[in-house]
Design an enzyme around this catalytic site. Structure first.
Site, PDB file in Angstrom:
ATOM      1  N   LYS A  96       0.797  -1.237   0.000  1.00 32.70           N
ATOM      2  CA  LYS A  96       0.000   0.000   0.000  1.00 32.70           C
ATOM      3  C   LYS A  96       0.828   1.286   0.000  1.00 32.70           C
ATOM      4  O   LYS A  96       0.409   2.294  -0.554  1.00 32.70           O
ATOM      5  CB  LYS A  96      -0.970   0.000   1.186  1.00 32.70           C
ATOM      6  CG  LYS A  96      -2.081  -1.040   1.031  1.00 32.70           C
ATOM      7  CD  LYS A  96      -3.087  -0.937   2.156  1.00 32.70           C
ATOM      8  CE  LYS A  96      -4.117  -2.047   2.020  1.00 32.70           C
ATOM      9  NZ  LYS A  96      -5.187  -1.915   3.032  1.00 32.70           N
ATOM     10  N   ASP A 105     -10.037   2.547   2.091  1.00 25.41           N
ATOM     11  CA  ASP A 105     -10.076   1.846   3.385  1.00 25.41           C
ATOM     12  C   ASP A 105     -10.779   2.680   4.452  1.00 25.41           C
ATOM     13  O   ASP A 105     -11.596   2.171   5.215  1.00 25.41           O
ATOM     14  CB  ASP A 105      -8.658   1.530   3.875  1.00 25.41           C
ATOM     15  CG  ASP A 105      -8.028   0.365   3.118  1.00 25.41           C
ATOM     16  OD1 ASP A 105      -8.777  -0.507   2.639  1.00 25.41           O
ATOM     17  OD2 ASP A 105      -6.797   0.338   3.016  1.00 25.41           O
TER      18      ASP A 105
END
Ligand code: ATR
Length: 281
Positions: free
Chosen positions: A67, A103
């Site tokens: 990420k 997220d």
């Protein structure tokens, strides 16, 4: 024929392909679009991503451990991705690789009510903990962070404070620890929201042995979130529900973040129920 994928290492356990392909089918888009899982080690990540647009990919989800790199290699990034310092969604367009992060939005969408003005406890100080602290804090919750290794919780607190200053966001975050003289459990009475981001439960560990929580320590009115995703209710959530708390599991968060990514790639809102059913199958 636009392709989509989730990139991770490992990625074999991912439920994203089933979830996204079910949504594509439900919208009648599956003759054109497809979603696959691609396992790629960190050394190969950047080269793979750069080759994807030429291979018909319109975008990708990015999961552990890529990420940070995903954000770093992108040509542009959303404000959310820059604030969180990580990307879970890439969009390939005429102007290059764009990074976003769903997220935080996925976590917030999965909560039954806004965390604004509420008191939240985040357990864990890994990547997932950092993202949860930021999402809740930026939404106006007062956040306490606990971690087995307290120094890591302190690192997250400092990093969040620095980012908050950099992006002119007001965030209240503290490190919490059980009193040295007292029982090893935290008093959960003061928290409206409790979010487990630790890996505890993934390998069948007992959360009440590993985390500073008592099985009967939850209360009605609280919302308890367990990011660990398994098909059966986690031990943690089962206990919380027994105490009358409302619960949110990791699959619901996966579905919500996936739905936001889906919309970024396709411009269409996917059917959440179809995604839920596929993710839980
Ligand atoms: P992620 O990026 O997915 O959050 P991570 O960086 O590996 O993953 O972090 C895992 C988290 O789970 C950490 O907060 C870790 O605590 P430590 O920093 O003390 O290692 C926590 N964790 C893992 N196993 C644990 C256990 N048995 N008890 C308590 N915390 C645990």
């Amino acid at each position: 024929m636009p392709r989509l994928a989730v990139l991770g290492y490992p990625v074999g356990h991912s439920r994203s392909p089933a979830m996204h392909n079910a949504a594509l089918a439900a919208l009648g888009m599956d003759a054109e679009w497809s979603y696959e899982a691609i396992e790629v080690a960190p050394e190969g990540f950047e080269a793979l991503v750069r080759a994807m647009p030429g291979q018909g990919f319109a975008g990708a989800n990015v999961t552990v451990p890529h990420k940070l790199l995903a954000l770093a290699l992108a040509d542009s990034a959303s404000e959310t991705a820059r604030e969180i310092g990580a990307a879970n969604t890439l969009i390939f367009g005429p102007r290059g690789i764009h990074a976003d992060n769903t997220d935080a939005g996925g976590l917030l969408a999965s909560l039954p009510e806004s965390p604004r003005g509420r008191s939240a406890l985040v357990l864990g100080a890994g990547g997932a903990g950092m993202a949860a602290v930021w999402a809740l804090g930026a939404m106006g919750a007062r956040v306490g962070i606990w971690n087995r290794t307290p120094a890591r919780a302190e690192t997250v607190r400092i990093e969040v404070a620095e980012r908050a200053q950099q992006f002119h966001v007001e965030i209240e975050v503290n490190v919490v620890e059980p009193e040295p003289e007292a029982p090893v459990d935290l008093d959960l009475g003061g928290f409206d929201l409790i979010v487990n981001t630790t890996a505890v439960g993934l390998g069948g560990e007992d959360p009440f042995a590993e985390l500073p929580l008592r099985r009967d320590g939850f209360a009605p009115g609280q919302v308890v979130v367990d990011m660990v995703y398994s098909s059966a209710p986690s031990t943690l959530l089962a206990a919380a529900a027994e105490c009358g708390a409302r619960t949110v599991d990791g699959i619901e968060i996966l579905v919500q973040q996936g739905a936001l990514s889906f919309e970024l790639w396709t411009g269409r809102k996917p059917p959440l129920d179809v995604m839920r059913a596929a993710a839980r199958a």
